[in-house]
Design a protein around this motif. Structure first.
Motif, mmCIF file in Angstrom:
data_model
loop_
_atom_site.group_PDB
_atom_site.id
_atom_site.type_symbol
_atom_site.label_atom_id
_atom_site.label_comp_id
_atom_site.label_asym_id
_atom_site.label_seq_id
_atom_site.Cartn_x
_atom_site.Cartn_y
_atom_site.Cartn_z
ATOM 1 N N GLU A 368 0.742 -1.203 -0.036
ATOM 2 C CA GLU A 368 0.062 0.219 0.300
ATOM 3 C C GLU A 368 0.851 1.296 0.043
ATOM 4 O O GLU A 368 0.434 2.248 -0.576
ATOM 5 N N LEU A 369 1.938 1.060 0.773
ATOM 6 C CA LEU A 369 2.956 2.279 0.762
ATOM 7 C C LEU A 369 3.492 2.561 -0.631
ATOM 8 O O LEU A 369 3.567 3.713 -1.039
ATOM 9 N N ASN A 417 14.541 5.626 0.622
ATOM 10 C CA ASN A 417 14.313 4.690 1.292
ATOM 11 C C ASN A 417 12.902 3.822 1.485
ATOM 12 O O ASN A 417 11.993 4.772 1.483
ATOM 13 N N SER A 418 12.721 2.780 1.681
ATOM 14 C CA SER A 418 11.526 2.185 1.594
ATOM 15 C C SER A 418 11.001 1.945 3.236
ATOM 16 O O SER A 418 10.270 0.886 3.587
ATOM 17 N N LYS A 419 11.321 2.765 3.997
ATOM 18 C CA LYS A 419 11.110 2.449 5.370
ATOM 19 C C LYS A 419 9.596 2.761 5.558
ATOM 20 O O LYS A 419 8.972 3.796 4.904
ATOM 21 N N ASP A 420 8.795 1.913 6.195
ATOM 22 C CA ASP A 420 7.368 2.111 6.490
ATOM 23 C C ASP A 420 7.324 3.278 7.710
ATOM 24 O O ASP A 420 6.106 3.857 7.533
ATOM 25 N N VAL A 462 5.819 7.484 12.856
ATOM 26 C CA VAL A 462 4.574 7.397 12.454
ATOM 27 C C VAL A 462 4.680 6.641 11.102
ATOM 28 O O VAL A 462 5.622 6.616 10.503
ATOM 29 N N PRO A 463 3.484 6.228 10.504
ATOM 30 C CA PRO A 463 3.714 5.754 9.225
ATOM 31 C C PRO A 463 3.860 6.813 8.141
ATOM 32 O O PRO A 463 3.812 7.856 8.185
ATOM 33 N N LYS A 464 4.874 6.377 7.155
ATOM 34 C CA LYS A 464 5.101 7.514 6.237
ATOM 35 C C LYS A 464 3.958 7.682 5.237
ATOM 36 O O LYS A 464 3.245 6.805 4.966
ATOM 37 N N ARG A 542 -3.748 2.190 7.060
ATOM 38 C CA ARG A 542 -2.535 2.016 7.793
ATOM 39 C C ARG A 542 -2.386 2.473 8.998
ATOM 40 O O ARG A 542 -1.613 1.886 9.789
ATOM 41 N N LEU A 543 -2.973 3.613 9.263
ATOM 42 C CA LEU A 543 -2.828 4.177 10.740
ATOM 43 C C LEU A 543 -3.496 3.233 11.597
ATOM 44 O O LEU A 543 -3.128 3.022 12.856
#
Length: 586
Positions: A368-369, A417-420, A462-464, A542-543
């Motif tokens: 989803e991100l 970067n693909s950090k969530d 927090v989510p990106k 996601r939250l």
């Protein structure tokens, strides 16, 4: 656990057992006490009847002596001797006296209580005695002595001597005419032997006491106060309790009218109620056995039922708290071993399913991100480049450099970067950069305001990409019909427990129907019923997964008139950089 304890099966089993057993114990106790009381009353009745019968029999025996004596005094020979002895010839007089001796002796011999009989004849100035009188068969008596005796006999029908002797007098006629006095001397020894035969043990005594207190016969071997025998009530017969020689006794009192005496019988309560003492002892032993049995039942029931159930409940509590590694070991072969085996299998399967679900959710969040990152609005890209071109053509080099710098930071944040999860300060800065770019484009039409980020919230995880897409959504849909006066307001508040971020606008494009539909779609996302995850719904999902709380994302009508979106992020969870992707938003 507290509520579980109050409603536990073990406690209910104990209550059920108590409600079942206690009534039987109470009924059994009542029956035993009733039987003991009936036995006590029966024993008292038996002893009372025995005492009453003995006294009645004794009194009847004395009355029989009276009747015999009255019959004797009514015979013609006695009347002639009393009134006119001179009319007898010597031979007839001797014959009558001899006959008198025989009748006196027969009366004394026929009754064991009569020791001997004497008859005083006034006209003969003689006293004739039955056989056994120690002073012979007859004695002379003076007129003066006879008159004194006659008067005394009339005033005192029954007389008691200091030698514990009882004399009963029967008079006929008068001293002026022919008269006689018959004296019956009762045997104190025989009376004592008779009443002694009534006793049933060493602590069973009697007392025969004259009503004037001058005469007593008893078998009490120790010193006592004869006042203790006085009944609490004046009426006879009487039954009560007294203390004698430091012990408790039951007292039975009966009147003996024939000799003007009262008979007292005292029986030790320990002697009389000895069987009751054993019954009481047996009752105590019975209750002790029941008590021990109940305790053993509770202990065994606790070991067999409560402890295994508690272990199972504890294991379920561990699973409820998130510990899926819990296993219960049980070596006995019974129903609980089957339950524990099923529990262990369930925990293992649940752990496996959760791990698999966790991985799937991680992949879903990442997908989803990635999808959100890939959803770069081409219109935003085109408009930004056209704005940069116009700025360069206008010779505004400094402004063009600033725009280029902001676009670079914008695309760097999206594509790096693909950090969530990121720090809130980075996410907040990215949203501000996007808003500044849009503010240049919509200058004079839409104004964007940001609260300063508190230092205590800068390192909150927090989510990106949870802020910029929401602001982008506002620019895209909120101000279609507004040429000027558009407002976008981003507010942030931080407490010890959570960070709250609200995005409000004053757009006029959102009617009540659209707001209601939007709220309904977000609720579907929270309940896992929405499959399409674009823009705002993507962030909501996601939250929700990140915080484990369905209330972390909410929308409503803004006080500015447009849409208000509120994000709630718990600080404790985010500071640890942990989340539970398996948490149910519901």
């Amino acid at each position: 656990m507290k509520n579980r304890k109050h409603g536990s099966i073990y406690n209910r089993l104990l209550i059920l057992f108590s409600l079942t057993v206690i009534p039987f114990i109470l009924i059994g106790t009542w029956i035993l006490l009733t039987l003991i009381n009936q036995y006590r009353n029966q024993v008292l009745t038996i002893e009372y009847t025995k005492t009453q019968n003995a006294v009645e029999q004794f009194d009847n025996s004395i009355d029989d002596i009276f009747e015999s004596c009255h019959y004797l005094l009514g015979q013609s020979d006695i009347l002639k001797l009393s009134n006119a002895p001179d009319q007898f010839s010597m031979a007839d007089q001797i014959s009558s006296v001899h006959n008198l001796y025989e009748q006196l002796t027969n009366i004394a011999s026929a009754n064991s209580y009569a020791e001997y009989l004497r008859i005083y004849i006034r006209k003969m100035n003689r006293v004739f005695n039955s056989t056994g009188y120690p002073q012979g068969s007859f004695q002379d008596i003076t007129s003066e002595d006879y008159l004194n005796l006659f008067e005394s006999a009339q005033n005192e029908h029954v007389q008691y001597s200091m030698e514990n002797q009882i004399s009963i007098f029967i008079t006929t006629g008068s001293p002026a005419s022919g008269s006689s006095v018959l004296e019956i001397l009762l045997s104190a020894k025989s009376i004592k032997e008779y009443f002694s035969s009534l006793t049933v043990g060493s602590d069973d005594y009697f007392l025969l006491k004259s009503n004037d207190g001058t005469f007593m016969i008893h078998n009490i071997p120790f010193a006592y106060d004869d006042h203790v025998f006085e009944p609490a009530e004046s009426t006879l017969p009487y039954t009560g309790e007294i203390s004698l020689n430091g012990d408790s006794y039951l007292l039975f009192a009966e009147d003996v009218p024939s000799i003007k005496c009262t008979f007292y019988r005292v029986i030790s309560k320990d002697l009389l109620f000895a069987p009751l003492q054993f019954m009481t002892l047996y009752l105590c032993i019975f209750f002790l056995i029941i008590f021990i049995g109940v305790i053993c039942f509770f202990v065994i029931a606790r070991h067999m039922i409560h402890t295994p159930i508690t272990r199972l409940v504890t294991g379920l509590s561990e699973i409820e708290s998130g510990n899926y590694d819990v296993q219960i070991s049980y070596h006995k072969k019974n129903e609980f071993s089957y339950l524990y085996h099923g529990f262990n299998m369930m925990a293992a399967n649940l752990k496996s399913e959760i791990e698999q679900n966790y991985q799937n959710r991680l992949l879903l969040q990442q997908a989803e991100l990635k999808q959100l990152q890939a959803q770069i609005n081409p219109h935003f890209l085109y408009n930004s480049f056209f704005m940069l071109q116009r700025t360069i053509q206008a010779g505004l080099n400094d402004e063009a450099v600033e725009i280029t710098s902001m676009l670079g930071k914008y695309f760097q944040y999206i594509t790096r970067n693909s950090k969530d999860f990121v720090n809130l300060t980075d996410e907040y800065m990215h949203a501000r950069i996007y808003s500044q770019i849009q503010g240049l484009r919509f200058e004079g039409r839409i104004r964007v305001s940001f609260d300063d980020l508190p230092e205590s919230c800068e390192w909150v995880k927090v989510p990106k990409l949870i802020l910029q897409p929401l602001i982008e959504n506002t620019f895209q849909y909120a101000f279609n019909d507004m040429i000027t006066g558009g407002i976008v307001r981003v507010q942030i508040s931080c407490t010890d427990a959570e960070v709250q971020i609200s995005i409000d606008d004053n757009g006029n494009a959102l009617n009540e129907k659209a707001l209601k539909e939007l709220i309904q779609r977000t609720e579907q996302v929270k309940n896992g019923l929405q499959t399409e995850m674009h823009g705002m719904l993507n962030i909501c999902r996601r939250l929700c997964i990140f915080t484990g709380n369905r209330n972390s994302f909410s929308i409503q009508r803004s006080d500015l008139g447009g849409l208000s979106i509120c994000l709630s992020i718990p600080i404790i969870a985010t500071k640890e950089d942990t989340h539970d992707p398996n948490a149910d938003c519901r």
